[in-house]
Design a protein around this motif. Structure first.
Motif, PDB file in Angstrom:
ATOM      1  N   ASP A  66      26.955  45.172  49.200  1.00  0.00           N
ATOM      2  CA  ASP A  66      28.276  44.582  49.002  1.00  0.00           C
ATOM      3  C   ASP A  66      28.174  43.491  47.933  1.00  0.00           C
ATOM      4  N   PRO A  67      28.838  43.656  46.773  1.00  0.00           N
ATOM      5  CA  PRO A  67      28.711  42.653  45.706  1.00  0.00           C
ATOM      6  C   PRO A  67      29.196  41.266  46.105  1.00  0.00           C
ATOM      7  N   ALA A  68      30.140  41.178  47.029  1.00  0.00           N
ATOM      8  CA  ALA A  68      30.588  39.860  47.492  1.00  0.00           C
ATOM      9  C   ALA A  68      29.460  39.142  48.234  1.00  0.00           C
ATOM     10  N   GLU A  69      28.696  39.896  49.018  1.00  0.00           N
ATOM     11  CA  GLU A  69      27.558  39.308  49.736  1.00  0.00           C
ATOM     12  C   GLU A  69      26.453  38.911  48.767  1.00  0.00           C
ATOM     13  N   ILE A  70      26.241  39.752  47.742  1.00  0.00           N
ATOM     14  CA  ILE A  70      25.245  39.416  46.714  1.00  0.00           C
ATOM     15  C   ILE A  70      25.629  38.102  46.035  1.00  0.00           C
ATOM     16  N   ARG A  71      26.911  37.977  45.719  1.00  0.00           N
ATOM     17  CA  ARG A  71      27.397  36.761  45.062  1.00  0.00           C
ATOM     18  C   ARG A  71      27.190  35.542  45.954  1.00  0.00           C
ATOM     19  N   GLU A  72      27.482  35.699  47.232  1.00  0.00           N
ATOM     20  CA  GLU A  72      27.348  34.585  48.177  1.00  0.00           C
ATOM     21  C   GLU A  72      25.899  34.119  48.292  1.00  0.00           C
ATOM     22  N   TYR A  85      30.311  37.077  36.661  1.00  0.00           N
ATOM     23  CA  TYR A  85      30.724  38.140  37.579  1.00  0.00           C
ATOM     24  C   TYR A  85      31.570  39.144  36.807  1.00  0.00           C
ATOM     25  N   PHE A  86      31.087  40.383  36.712  1.00  0.00           N
ATOM     26  CA  PHE A  86      31.768  41.419  35.953  1.00  0.00           C
ATOM     27  C   PHE A  86      32.216  42.531  36.900  1.00  0.00           C
ATOM     28  N   GLU A  87      33.501  42.697  37.063  1.00  0.00           N
ATOM     29  CA  GLU A  87      34.034  43.785  37.883  1.00  0.00           C
ATOM     30  C   GLU A  87      34.271  45.001  36.989  1.00  0.00           C
ATOM     31  N   VAL A  88      33.571  46.093  37.246  1.00  0.00           N
ATOM     32  CA  VAL A  88      33.673  47.279  36.399  1.00  0.00           C
ATOM     33  C   VAL A  88      34.042  48.499  37.238  1.00  0.00           C
ATOM     34  N   HIS A  89      34.625  49.488  36.566  1.00  0.00           N
ATOM     35  CA  HIS A  89      34.942  50.743  37.232  1.00  0.00           C
ATOM     36  C   HIS A  89      33.644  51.532  37.401  1.00  0.00           C
ATOM     37  N   PRO A  90      33.366  52.101  38.579  1.00  0.00           N
ATOM     38  CA  PRO A  90      32.076  52.770  38.801  1.00  0.00           C
ATOM     39  C   PRO A  90      31.856  54.009  37.932  1.00  0.00           C
ATOM     40  N   GLN A  91      32.934  54.718  37.573  1.00  0.00           N
ATOM     41  CA  GLN A  91      32.777  55.932  36.777  1.00  0.00           C
ATOM     42  C   GLN A  91      33.124  55.726  35.298  1.00  0.00           C
ATOM     43  N   ASN A  92      33.991  54.769  35.010  1.00  0.00           N
ATOM     44  CA  ASN A  92      34.382  54.475  33.624  1.00  0.00           C
ATOM     45  C   ASN A  92      34.285  52.975  33.377  1.00  0.00           C
ATOM     46  N   PRO A  93      33.058  52.437  33.369  1.00  0.00           N
ATOM     47  CA  PRO A  93      32.892  50.989  33.223  1.00  0.00           C
ATOM     48  C   PRO A  93      33.387  50.502  31.859  1.00  0.00           C
ATOM     49  N   GLN A  94      33.995  49.331  31.858  1.00  0.00           N
ATOM     50  CA  GLN A  94      34.560  48.764  30.643  1.00  0.00           C
ATOM     51  C   GLN A  94      33.443  48.339  29.685  1.00  0.00           C
ATOM     52  N   ALA A 117      23.959  37.268  36.113  1.00  0.00           N
ATOM     53  CA  ALA A 117      25.244  37.934  36.323  1.00  0.00           C
ATOM     54  C   ALA A 117      25.126  38.942  37.448  1.00  0.00           C
ATOM     55  N   ILE A 118      26.286  39.286  38.002  1.00  0.00           N
ATOM     56  CA  ILE A 118      26.410  40.356  38.986  1.00  0.00           C
ATOM     57  C   ILE A 118      27.403  41.356  38.423  1.00  0.00           C
ATOM     58  N   VAL A 119      26.997  42.606  38.322  1.00  0.00           N
ATOM     59  CA  VAL A 119      27.890  43.668  37.878  1.00  0.00           C
ATOM     60  C   VAL A 119      28.439  44.346  39.129  1.00  0.00           C
ATOM     61  N   ASP A 120      29.722  44.159  39.355  1.00  0.00           N
ATOM     62  CA  ASP A 120      30.370  44.620  40.585  1.00  0.00           C
ATOM     63  C   ASP A 120      31.104  45.930  40.317  1.00  0.00           C
ATOM     64  N   ALA A 121      30.583  47.021  40.883  1.00  0.00           N
ATOM     65  CA  ALA A 121      31.266  48.314  40.820  1.00  0.00           C
ATOM     66  C   ALA A 121      31.704  48.732  42.218  1.00  0.00           C
ATOM     67  N   GLY A 122      31.893  47.744  43.096  1.00  0.00           N
ATOM     68  CA  GLY A 122      32.248  48.037  44.474  1.00  0.00           C
ATOM     69  C   GLY A 122      31.009  48.286  45.315  1.00  0.00           C
ATOM     70  N   SER A 123      31.225  48.475  46.598  1.00  0.00           N
ATOM     71  CA  SER A 123      30.112  48.770  47.494  1.00  0.00           C
ATOM     72  C   SER A 123      29.546  50.155  47.181  1.00  0.00           C
ATOM     73  N   VAL A 124      28.242  50.290  47.303  1.00  0.00           N
ATOM     74  CA  VAL A 124      27.589  51.582  47.062  1.00  0.00           C
ATOM     75  C   VAL A 124      26.879  52.028  48.336  1.00  0.00           C
ATOM     76  N   ALA A 125      26.732  53.331  48.466  1.00  0.00           N
ATOM     77  CA  ALA A 125      26.004  53.866  49.616  1.00  0.00           C
ATOM     78  C   ALA A 125      24.542  53.462  49.531  1.00  0.00           C
TER      79      ALA A 125
END
Length: 213
Positions: free
Chosen positions: A156-162, A4-13, A170-178
């Motif tokens: 929703d990345p949390a729902e994807i993970r579940e 599980y990778f939490e990344v910034h949507p505009q400036n991903p690490q 892996a799941i790349v989580d940049a928050g919920s998207v439209a």
């Protein structure tokens, strides 16, 4: 068990995206955010990974998968593009459009449409995807993350993970998207002087391209 990778949507690490890219190169299927929804992605030349994407989606080989490319020159390597088609593609990329074109010999037959020999292609304008493509140095094969029986993609990345933690590398989580789909344009109908056909009106502006429904 998915990483599980939490990344910034505009400036991903970069460190996290490098780990995601390594998993893709090992043949894993990932869930990543795009400018239209979350998507399942894998590398193009791994048959097992492609088959796994189809199993998760519950689709057969007639379902058109999409090749996500980093730029127009890469797209033109995987599709047969004439001058008129190229001019339209140049207007529309990068952006929220999916193009249906005749697949080139660079595309394995198993991932193009079995009858029409077409492939869907995209050049998205979304930092997470663009930087991941730069790290890979190759396109990604993608399918919108809609589970069997559902009508809308998971956003929703949390729902994807579940729901898919045991199915993904892996799941790349940049928050919920439209959740707003791309505009889909069939450019094969431009052969012989015809116009592009709008298969689905979505985010991409048709007026910008001089098209209408």
């Amino acid at each position: 068990m998915a990483q599980y990778f939490e990344v910034h949507p505009q400036n991903p690490q970069p460190r996290l995206l490098k780990q995601a890219a390594a998993l893709l190169q090992q043949g894993q299927v990932l869930a990543i955010p795009t400018d239209s929804s979350y998507a399942l992605v894998c590398v193009l030349d791994d048959k097992n990974a492609v088959d796994h994407v189809r199993r998760i989606r519950g689709v057969d080989d007639k379902h058109l998968l999409t090749l996500i490319c980093k730029d127009l020159s890469e797209l033109a390597s995987y599709a047969k593009v004439d001058n008129r088609q190229f001019r339209l593609l140049k207007q529309a990329t990068p952006g929220p459009y999916t193009f249906v074109l005749e697949a080139s010999k660079e595309v394995p037959r198993r991932v193009s449409h079995p009858q029409r020999k077409t492939i869907g292609l995209r050049v998205p304008d979304y930092p997470v995807v663009r930087e991941l493509l730069d790290l890979l140095g190759a396109p990604l094969l993608a399918s919108t993350l809609i589970l069997p029986g559902d009508e809308i993609p998971l956003s929703d990345p949390a729902e994807i993970r579940e729901q898919l933690e045991k199915e993904l590398g892996a799941i790349v989580d940049a928050g919920s998207v439209a959740v707003k789909p791309t505009t889909v344009l069939d450019l094969t109908t431009m052969d012989g002087g015809g116009d592009a056909t709008v298969l689905r009106a979505g985010q991409g502006d048709l007026d910008k391209l001089g098209l209408s429904l």
